[in-house]
Design a protein around this motif. Structure first.
Motif, PDB file in Angstrom:
ATOM      1  N   ALA A  58       0.829  -1.202   0.000  1.00  0.00           N
ATOM      2  CA  ALA A  58       0.000   0.000   0.000  1.00  0.00           C
ATOM      3  C   ALA A  58       0.865   1.254   0.000  1.00  0.00           C
ATOM      4  N   GLY A  59       0.499   2.212  -0.856  1.00  0.00           N
ATOM      5  CA  GLY A  59       1.203   3.483  -0.926  1.00  0.00           C
ATOM      6  C   GLY A  59       2.484   3.440  -1.730  1.00  0.00           C
ATOM      7  N   HIS A  84      -2.598   3.154  -7.531  1.00  0.00           N
ATOM      8  CA  HIS A  84      -1.176   3.388  -7.272  1.00  0.00           C
ATOM      9  C   HIS A  84      -0.429   3.612  -8.583  1.00  0.00           C
ATOM     10  N   LEU A 160       2.457   6.294   8.652  1.00  0.00           N
ATOM     11  CA  LEU A 160       2.215   6.669   7.255  1.00  0.00           C
ATOM     12  C   LEU A 160       0.963   7.523   7.121  1.00  0.00           C
ATOM     13  N   ARG A 161      -0.081   7.178   7.886  1.00  0.00           N
ATOM     14  CA  ARG A 161      -1.309   7.974   7.818  1.00  0.00           C
ATOM     15  C   ARG A 161      -1.043   9.407   8.246  1.00  0.00           C
ATOM     16  N   TYR A 164       0.690  11.034   5.244  1.00  0.00           N
ATOM     17  CA  TYR A 164      -0.169  11.286   4.097  1.00  0.00           C
ATOM     18  C   TYR A 164      -1.360  12.180   4.417  1.00  0.00           C
ATOM     19  N   THR A 168      -1.857  17.348   0.667  1.00  0.00           N
ATOM     20  CA  THR A 168      -1.879  16.368  -0.421  1.00  0.00           C
ATOM     21  C   THR A 168      -1.291  16.924  -1.706  1.00  0.00           C
ATOM     22  N   ASN A 199       6.910   8.539  -7.049  1.00  0.00           N
ATOM     23  CA  ASN A 199       5.604   8.331  -6.434  1.00  0.00           C
ATOM     24  C   ASN A 199       4.731   9.589  -6.478  1.00  0.00           C
ATOM     25  N   TRP A 210       0.713  13.281  -4.750  1.00  0.00           N
ATOM     26  CA  TRP A 210       1.004  11.848  -4.714  1.00  0.00           C
ATOM     27  C   TRP A 210       0.266  11.143  -5.845  1.00  0.00           C
ATOM     28  N   HIS A 212      -0.540   7.880  -5.647  1.00  0.00           N
ATOM     29  CA  HIS A 212      -1.448   6.873  -5.104  1.00  0.00           C
ATOM     30  C   HIS A 212      -2.631   7.515  -4.386  1.00  0.00           C
ATOM     31  N   PHE A 214      -4.216   6.508  -1.787  1.00  0.00           N
ATOM     32  CA  PHE A 214      -4.254   6.364  -0.336  1.00  0.00           C
ATOM     33  C   PHE A 214      -3.935   7.675   0.387  1.00  0.00           C
ATOM     34  N   ALA A 215      -3.008   8.454  -0.151  1.00  0.00           N
ATOM     35  CA  ALA A 215      -2.660   9.715   0.507  1.00  0.00           C
ATOM     36  C   ALA A 215      -3.876  10.636   0.561  1.00  0.00           C
TER      37      ALA A 215
END
Length: 306
Positions: A58-59, A84, A160-161, A164, A168, A199, A210, A212, A214-215
């Protein structure tokens, strides 16, 4: 199959290969149109039909495998999972392993002509298990890297959360590199610059964001939490032992000694799946980046056994 023209993403390979004493392989970006119109993207390294397919965590994105691929020296397909890298984001934000596996299977039907040694790290490992359970014809063997179903991943993803859930988008990539290094992510500045470049992308307004999804979801989740809404579950929690139990292909777990899979987790994996091999390596969770030579040797051994 559509092949991208821009190969600037491969500009780091010669220096990486030189440090390893390896020769950089030919590399090209390929894409596959999914039934719903989204694109799934991947990098094909080397010449000849690939027998090894790599699925990232992930990420991350396909480039997380670069050094491992260089050390391996075999034709490889490294996939950008949905949401991603250069693959399309999902409108429903469903990045559960079983959902991701459907996309991977559809693309492998076009990209490959033989069952693959699937190597998946973290989210990619659970995606690989879902793929092996549902499309055994595509999977010759499965190597799961530093993840088991139901594992407590709160320590790493929490950090990581936080990372991110901040801005953004940024004015420059240097701003993002500075933020990453201030929070303890990355290694040397050149290494962090490489990771950030591979990335992120430049938006039409010139801002850096980003690649991906997820961010962007992390920022939304934080806002929802602050507003008192219920946060969405982690995609890692949606995969279960059922997929691994259904996997008929040879199965290996690679446990990173400084990663997320504890010794007890590895024992539980072996208890549930007594036919599987469990191998421990001195690495952090992203084994492909912190122990690429060791991981490439394991992959080569698995490939030669097929």
């Amino acid at each position: 199959m559509q092949v991208a023209i821009d190969i600037s993403e491969f500009s780091y390979l010669p220096a990486q290969a030189e440090r390893l004493g390896a020769t950089p392989p030919p590399a090209e970006r390929v894409s596959h149109r999914l039934p719903d119109g989204r694109l799934l993207s991947a990098i094909r390294y080397g010449t000849g039909a690939p027998r090894i397919t790599l699925l990232h965590g992930a990420g991350l994105n396909a480039h997380t495998w670069d050094t491992t691929v260089l050390a391996l020296g075999l034709p490889v397909l490294a996939v950008d999972l949905a949401g991603h890298g250069d693959s399309s984001w999902r409108d429903d934000a469903d990045y559960a392993p079983r959902t991701l596996a459907v996309d991977v299977a559809d693309a492998l039907d076009e990209w490959t002509d033989a069952p693959q040694l699937i190597v998946g790290q973290s989210l990619g490992g659970l995606t690989g298990a879902a793929l092996a359970a549902r499309r055994p014809d595509l999977v010759a063997a499965l190597v799961v890297v530093d993840i088991t179903p139901g594992i407590d991943t709160s320590a790493g993803p929490a950090a990581l959360r936080e990372f991110y859930a901040g801005p953004t988008d940024f004015g420059t990539r240097d701003e993002l590199v500075d933020r990453a290094m201030s929070l303890g992510f990355g290694g040397t500045r050149p290494e962090t610059e490489r990771g950030v470049f591979l990335n992120t992308r430049v938006r039409s307004d010139g801002r850096i964001e980003w690649k991906h999804h997820f961010a962007h979801l992390a920022a939304q989740t934080l806002a929802a939490h602050d507003a008192g809404d219920v946060a969405a579950p982690s995609p890692l929690s949606s995969a279960g032992w059922e997929d691994l139990a259904k996997t008929s292909a040879p199965l290996t777990l690679v446990q990173a000694q400084r990663g997320f899979v504890t010794a007890d987790d590895a024992k539980e994996f072996a208890r549930r799946l007594p036919h599987a091999d469990v191998i421990s390596v001195d690495a952090t969770h992203n084994v492909q980046e912190t122990a690429p030579v060791e991981l490439s040797a394991l992959i080569a051994a698995s490939a030669s056994a097929l």
